[in-house]
Design a protein around this motif. Structure first.
Motif, mmCIF file in Angstrom:
data_model
loop_
_atom_site.group_PDB
_atom_site.id
_atom_site.type_symbol
_atom_site.label_atom_id
_atom_site.label_comp_id
_atom_site.label_asym_id
_atom_site.label_seq_id
_atom_site.Cartn_x
_atom_site.Cartn_y
_atom_site.Cartn_z
ATOM 1 N N LEU A 165 23.482 -34.043 89.629
ATOM 2 C CA LEU A 165 22.790 -35.324 89.766
ATOM 3 C C LEU A 165 22.086 -35.406 91.117
ATOM 4 O O LEU A 165 20.950 -35.875 91.216
ATOM 5 N N ASP A 166 22.752 -34.925 92.164
ATOM 6 C CA ASP A 166 22.156 -34.847 93.489
ATOM 7 C C ASP A 166 22.822 -33.687 94.206
ATOM 8 O O ASP A 166 24.024 -33.740 94.503
ATOM 9 N N PRO A 167 22.079 -32.600 94.474
ATOM 10 C CA PRO A 167 22.702 -31.427 95.115
ATOM 11 C C PRO A 167 23.349 -31.750 96.454
ATOM 12 O O PRO A 167 24.281 -31.051 96.878
ATOM 13 N N THR A 168 22.877 -32.783 97.093
ATOM 14 C CA THR A 168 23.440 -33.123 98.405
ATOM 15 C C THR A 168 24.708 -33.975 98.297
ATOM 16 O O THR A 168 25.394 -34.174 99.303
ATOM 17 N N VAL A 169 24.994 -34.480 97.106
ATOM 18 C CA VAL A 169 26.199 -35.301 96.908
ATOM 19 C C VAL A 169 26.950 -34.737 95.707
ATOM 20 O O VAL A 169 26.899 -35.298 94.596
ATOM 21 N N PRO A 170 27.639 -33.620 95.868
ATOM 22 C CA PRO A 170 28.279 -32.951 94.728
ATOM 23 C C PRO A 170 29.298 -33.808 94.000
ATOM 24 O O PRO A 170 29.542 -33.603 92.811
ATOM 25 N N GLU A 171 29.910 -34.783 94.698
ATOM 26 C CA GLU A 171 30.915 -35.603 94.031
ATOM 27 C C GLU A 171 30.316 -36.490 92.937
ATOM 28 O O GLU A 171 31.058 -37.063 92.120
ATOM 29 N N TRP A 172 29.013 -36.637 92.912
ATOM 30 C CA TRP A 172 28.383 -37.415 91.850
ATOM 31 C C TRP A 172 28.394 -36.677 90.511
ATOM 32 O O TRP A 172 28.159 -37.278 89.479
ATOM 33 N N GLY A 173 28.632 -35.389 90.544
ATOM 34 C CA GLY A 173 28.728 -34.623 89.303
ATOM 35 C C GLY A 173 27.379 -34.184 88.756
ATOM 36 O O GLY A 173 26.357 -34.195 89.442
ATOM 37 N N ASP A 174 27.412 -33.818 87.479
ATOM 38 C CA ASP A 174 26.214 -33.273 86.833
ATOM 39 C C ASP A 174 25.360 -34.372 86.220
ATOM 40 O O ASP A 174 25.856 -35.430 85.809
ATOM 41 N N SER A 175 24.067 -34.089 86.140
ATOM 42 C CA SER A 175 23.143 -34.978 85.445
ATOM 43 C C SER A 175 23.164 -34.629 83.957
ATOM 44 O O SER A 175 23.899 -33.751 83.510
ATOM 45 N N ARG A 176 22.319 -35.302 83.198
ATOM 46 C CA ARG A 176 22.240 -34.999 81.769
ATOM 47 C C ARG A 176 21.228 -33.889 81.475
ATOM 48 O O ARG A 176 20.946 -33.612 80.303
ATOM 49 N N TYR A 177 20.720 -33.245 82.519
ATOM 50 C CA TYR A 177 19.739 -32.183 82.343
ATOM 51 C C TYR A 177 20.396 -30.816 82.486
ATOM 52 O O TYR A 177 21.342 -30.641 83.255
ATOM 53 N N VAL A 178 19.865 -29.847 81.739
ATOM 54 C CA VAL A 178 20.351 -28.475 81.853
ATOM 55 C C VAL A 178 19.158 -27.542 82.035
ATOM 56 O O VAL A 178 18.029 -27.847 81.632
ATOM 57 N N ASP A 179 19.441 -26.416 82.653
ATOM 58 C CA ASP A 179 18.497 -25.301 82.716
ATOM 59 C C ASP A 179 18.895 -24.368 81.581
ATOM 60 O O ASP A 179 19.954 -23.748 81.619
ATOM 61 N N LEU A 180 18.055 -24.278 80.554
ATOM 62 C CA LEU A 180 18.412 -23.565 79.321
ATOM 63 C C LEU A 180 17.735 -22.205 79.253
ATOM 64 O O LEU A 180 16.518 -22.097 79.415
ATOM 65 N N ARG A 181 18.549 -21.184 79.000
ATOM 66 C CA ARG A 181 18.040 -19.835 78.764
ATOM 67 C C ARG A 181 18.639 -19.316 77.463
ATOM 68 O O ARG A 181 19.858 -19.358 77.272
#
Length: 505
Positions: A165-181
């Motif tokens: 969600l915010d690379p600078t605030v890791p405790e916020w966790g993941d966003s709903r977006y993914v990098d898909l391969r």
């Protein structure tokens, strides 16, 4: 928003599997887009750009970049919604994250490639090639695990990395977006169809009004894999914007075309691994002994239609009436064969005939084609002179929908009054139902079936009809045969009636 497709099938000639390209830039032939040119296409949602970041004999990558016009979208009534006058219409992820807009762009820019046609490299278009697909920003309502559940059963190796969600605030966790391969060996047309359907499914949103046309789009793009997909219901609900009437329509048409779920132990009697279709060779996963996504056996519906067409060719028929044609699945295949000079489809349901007309594109057909292929509303239990005079009549998965007391009327209408030279009847083999894990004991494969016959029951009925009306009848199996100890036969049984020489005279 961006998607890239890469092929690495550029090894020296002779070192790749048969049919695969020896030059990776042959990808340009398949996509009908030259690797040396950058092209732009105006779309309702913005401008699509196609270019090749790399293109040599060993590796070729094509990129589709969609430059969205967010203001134009707001002003376009087609893309309006409940929040049409809210700030959300102007401040959103549309210009950056893959969505139904990117799926629309894929369908528009690579339309010919999605049909699987490439006149200059048709063998290559029909082959499975190594592919890597990268979607760097993809909304995924359900997380990376959902992406795996959707693409994994299609044979892809899935790497879906959640974006923080915010690379600078890791405790916020993941966003709903993914990098898909995605990586796999697959026919290019199949890969494009997978993306076309599943990108908006993962986003769980459509950026335009959903109408009944979306059902046709879904069934076309999902042909050969959607019916057997373990997440089929979720795919249909999301793709059709959770509109119940469209989901029910799509489900009903899939059941009609593909015949229902797979027996758990088709072909065995020892508790084989559960499958997802009517028979183990019909599934849309990799074929036995193959790692290629695109190497798949045909569905039972396709095997059935091909068996019927082979039978009418065998007797030399040139005119065919499809009795109970439904939405025209068989008629479409017959119409594509120019050896048939006259085709008629009948059904008691006007709605099905409307679908058949759309499927056959009769509205846009020439006068000659509309004369060659016709549709009429008719009942199989009432005399109709319009169905007389044909070389062959087909009742494909129809007879089991007739109430048993009305079978005598059907027999009279078809065999005594219409009297085609050949009659082809296919119907489910009820013995095979023991292999269906979701069927209750003595249950039918479809809620509208009035009965389902054993092989002996079909033969007894057919022998009587043939004797009473001067036909000879033979029986055939359609679909994979159960080889277990019970010997339950094949899922579909066929009776082929041919009027005897004496009767014809």
């Amino acid at each position: 928003m961006l998607v890239t497709l890469t092929t690495t099938a550029g090894a020296p000639a002779g070192s790749v599997e048969h049919g695969a390209p020896t030059d990776a830039t042959d990808l340009g032939y398949l996509l009908h887009k030259h690797p040396a040119r950058a092209q732009s296409f105006d779309l309702p949602v913005g401008t699509a750009h196609v270019f090749y970041p790399e293109a040599d004999i060993a590796r070729c990558t094509v990129a589709l970049l969609l430059e969205v016009d967010p203001v134009g979208i707001v002003r376009n009534k087609r893309f309006g919604g409940r929040d049409a006058f809210s700030l959300a219409q102007y401040v959103n992820d549309r210009p950056y994250a893959a969505s139904s807009m990117l799926a629309v762009a894929l369908g528009a820019v690579f339309r010919t490639a999605m049909t699987g046609r490439c006149d200059s490299r048709q063998a290559l278009a029909d082959s499975s090639i190594p592919l890597e697909i990268h979607v760097p920003a993809l909304p995924c309502r359900g997380g990376a695990r959902l992406a795996e559940r959707l693409f994994g059963p299609l044979g892809w190796t899935v790497d879906a990395t959640p974006e923080p969600l915010d690379p600078t605030v890791p405790e916020w966790g993941d966003s709903r977006y993914v990098d898909l391969r995605l990586t796999g060996t697959v026919r290019l047309a199949d890969a494009l169809h997978h993306l076309y359907v599943l990108l908006p499914v993962l986003d769980d949103a459509k950026h335009y009004w959903v109408t009944g046309d979306e059902v046709d789009k879904l069934l076309r793009a999902g042909e050969g894999w959607l019916a057997e997909h373990p997440e089929r219901d979720q795919i249909m609900h999301r793709y059709l914007a959770h509109q119940r009437r469209y989901v029910e329509d799509a489900t009903d048409r899939l059941v009609t075309l593909d015949g229902g779920p797979l027996p758990a132990d088709a072909g065995t009697d020892d508790g084989a691994e559960p499958g997802t279709d009517e028979a183990p060779t019909e599934g849309d996963g990799p074929a036995a002994g193959s790692d290629a996504v695109g190497t798949r056996a045909p569905t039972l519906a396709r095997q059935r239609a091909e068996a019927v067409i082979a039978a009418v060719h065998e007797v030399g028929a040139r005119s065919v009436v499809d009795l109970g044609c439904g939405e025209g699945a068989l008629l479409r295949l017959l119409a594509a064969d120019r050896r048939f000079t006259r085709l008629l489809g009948t059904d008691v349901a006007a709605r099905e005939l409307e679908r058949a007309a759309t499927r056959l594109r009769l509205e846009d057909a020439s006068d000659a084609e509309r004369e060659r292929v016709q549709l009429v509303q008719s009942s199989l239990t009432y005399r109709d002179e319009r169905i007389a005079g044909f070389d062959a009549a087909v009742l494909m998965e129809v007879i089991e929908h007739v109430d048993p007391p009305r079978l005598g009327a059907l027999e009279r209408v078809v065999f005594a009054e219409a009297r085609p030279a050949t009659v082809v009847v296919t119907t489910p083999n009820v013995e095979y139902n023991a292999l269906y894990p979701t069927l209750e004991e003595h249950g039918h494969r479809h809620t509208d079936h009035r009965f389902e016959w054993t092989r002996a029951e079909l033969q007894a009925w057919a022998d009587g009809v043939a004797h009473r009306h001067g036909y000879a009848v033979t029986f055939r199996d359609v679909g994979p045969e159960d080889t277990g100890p019970r010997g339950l036969g094949s899922p579909t049984q066929m009776a082929l009636f041919v009027r005897s020489t004496e009767a014809r005279a």
